[in-house]
Design an enzyme around this catalytic site. Sequence first.
Site, PDB file in Angstrom:
ATOM      1  N   GLY A   1      19.432  -1.920   0.433  1.00  0.00           N
ATOM      2  CA  GLY A   1      20.787  -2.462   0.549  1.00  0.00           C
ATOM      3  C   GLY A   1      21.247  -2.676   1.984  1.00  0.00           C
ATOM      4  O   GLY A   1      21.827  -3.710   2.314  1.00  0.00           O
ATOM      5  N   HIS A   2      20.967  -1.684   2.854  1.00  0.00           N
ATOM      6  CA  HIS A   2      21.567  -1.751   4.192  1.00  0.00           C
ATOM      7  C   HIS A   2      20.972  -2.833   5.083  1.00  0.00           C
ATOM      8  O   HIS A   2      21.488  -3.091   6.175  1.00  0.00           O
ATOM      9  CB  HIS A   2      21.492  -0.379   4.878  1.00  0.00           C
ATOM     10  CG  HIS A   2      20.134   0.025   5.342  1.00  0.00           C
ATOM     11  ND1 HIS A   2      19.782  -0.015   6.664  1.00  0.00           N
ATOM     12  CD2 HIS A   2      19.053   0.477   4.672  1.00  0.00           C
ATOM     13  CE1 HIS A   2      18.535   0.424   6.785  1.00  0.00           C
ATOM     14  NE2 HIS A   2      18.071   0.721   5.588  1.00  0.00           N
TER      15      HIS A   2
ATOM     16  N   CYS B   1      12.222   1.718  14.014  1.00  0.00           N
ATOM     17  CA  CYS B   1      11.495   2.903  13.564  1.00  0.00           C
ATOM     18  C   CYS B   1      10.486   3.344  14.605  1.00  0.00           C
ATOM     19  O   CYS B   1      10.346   4.520  14.886  1.00  0.00           O
ATOM     20  CB  CYS B   1      10.760   2.626  12.260  1.00  0.00           C
ATOM     21  SG  CYS B   1      11.815   1.883  11.040  1.00  0.00           S
TER      22      CYS B   1
HETATM   23  N1  PLP Z   1      10.239  -2.539   4.820  1.00  0.00           N
HETATM   24  C1  PLP Z   1      10.681  -3.215   5.872  1.00  0.00           C
HETATM   25  C2  PLP Z   1      10.080  -4.552   6.187  1.00  0.00           C
HETATM   26  C3  PLP Z   1      11.684  -2.673   6.686  1.00  0.00           C
HETATM   27  O1  PLP Z   1      12.121  -3.360   7.745  1.00  0.00           O
HETATM   28  C4  PLP Z   1      12.214  -1.395   6.360  1.00  0.00           C
HETATM   29  C5  PLP Z   1      13.204  -0.756   7.237  1.00  0.00           C
HETATM   30  O2  PLP Z   1      13.153  -0.883   8.449  1.00  0.00           O
HETATM   31  C6  PLP Z   1      11.732  -0.744   5.224  1.00  0.00           C
HETATM   32  C7  PLP Z   1      10.737  -1.348   4.485  1.00  0.00           C
HETATM   33  C8  PLP Z   1      12.240   0.593   4.825  1.00  0.00           C
HETATM   34  O3  PLP Z   1      13.581   0.517   4.454  1.00  0.00           O
HETATM   35  P1  PLP Z   1      14.429   1.860   4.267  1.00  0.00           P
HETATM   36  O4  PLP Z   1      14.294   2.621   5.555  1.00  0.00           O
HETATM   37  O5  PLP Z   1      15.811   1.379   4.038  1.00  0.00           O
HETATM   38  O6  PLP Z   1      13.861   2.596   3.149  1.00  0.00           O
END
Ligand code: PLP
Length: 389
Positions: A202-203, A326
Amino acid sequence: MDPVYLDNNATTPLLPGVVAAVREAVEQEFGNPSSLHPHGEAARRLVERARGDVAELLACRRTEVVFTSCATESMNAAIRGALDARKNAGERPRLVTTAVEHEAVHEIAADLGRRGVDVVKLPVDAGGLLDPDDLDRALDTPTHLVSLMLANNETGVILPVEEAAAVARRRGVPVHVDAVQAVGKVPLAVDRLGVDLLSLSGHKFHAPKGVGMLYIRRGTRFRPLLVGAGQEGGRRGGTENVPGIVGLGAAAAHMAGGIEDRRRHLARLGGRIEERLLALPGSRLNGDPERRIPGVVNLSFAGIEGSAVVLTAAREGVCFSAGSACSAAQYGGSHVLEAMGTPFEYLYGAVRLSCSELNTLEEVDRACDVVVRAVRYLRSMDPARPEGA
Ligand code: PLP
């Protein structure tokens, strides 16, 4: 001066309509969607309306939409759940994925590898693109699941999911797609993409944090990750996050429309960033110049660390990332740029500016002024700076 936020691939601000919908849900209904009485019924109605909005975004059935807490959960459920359900007794499960997936998929793959799953990571070319023929060859060995991303979070490069899914379908192998970065920018009709499982968060598209979604095509073999009291059709236990789901539904309804206008606006913003920042000597665009999410620009500045540019610009209120949010915290170079064969001098100087529909050209211009100043300042500190820089 107001800060400028150009880190929308890390997370997005909530849209005003989403805030209003979440507030209304929090203020007006506290019920548990599983309860039989009127409070339960009202909460259930909210969840089901959101499910309908997500089903429209994906052009799928409402019953194929499962709400989760985030994409990381969706991807754990999709990959582990599909492998678990598909492997026969005594068989070594096999997962084929790519070298440029989000860390979450790579960590799931690493964990599965330690548990005896055969994991294959397909390479990409210098632009970050996968060759579907490589997938075809990889599927010569019997495989239980293919997992690949639609749009790369670091570069915005759009992988050929439709072509890859067609290859997998011919071999009878189900496909999971991480579509987290594509919402509202690439049409997500699941039949057209040809995928069996699809994860969203969602975010990343103007809904709150703490809510995600997993699409599971009817008939796909799947074993739930979270078993519980039968919520979400027995596919994800745990009382639903009703306000979060309402927010995700409102954001999905918004993002399902106006894709072309949004893309045009984002392309204008991204084009301006490229024009301004690639004019700096020793700069380079990372990722295929054509097949990219508009408004996502990943650039390297030879000889300087991306994180130094990020921190210098942040002092002037301009927010973006070094590579990905990340990897920034543990920055040792990006696995995505490495997989693309990025030359060493550009590997550590990568920054990612990612726009949303809420950004303006004026903000982008201010941000570029700040980045140009930051790069010049950092280079002025380095006596070994590149020629002409
Ligand atoms: N997949 C992609 C391509 C992303 O950019 C992200 C978050 O940066 C994720 C998965 C993981 O999302 P979440 O941290 O909201 O679980």
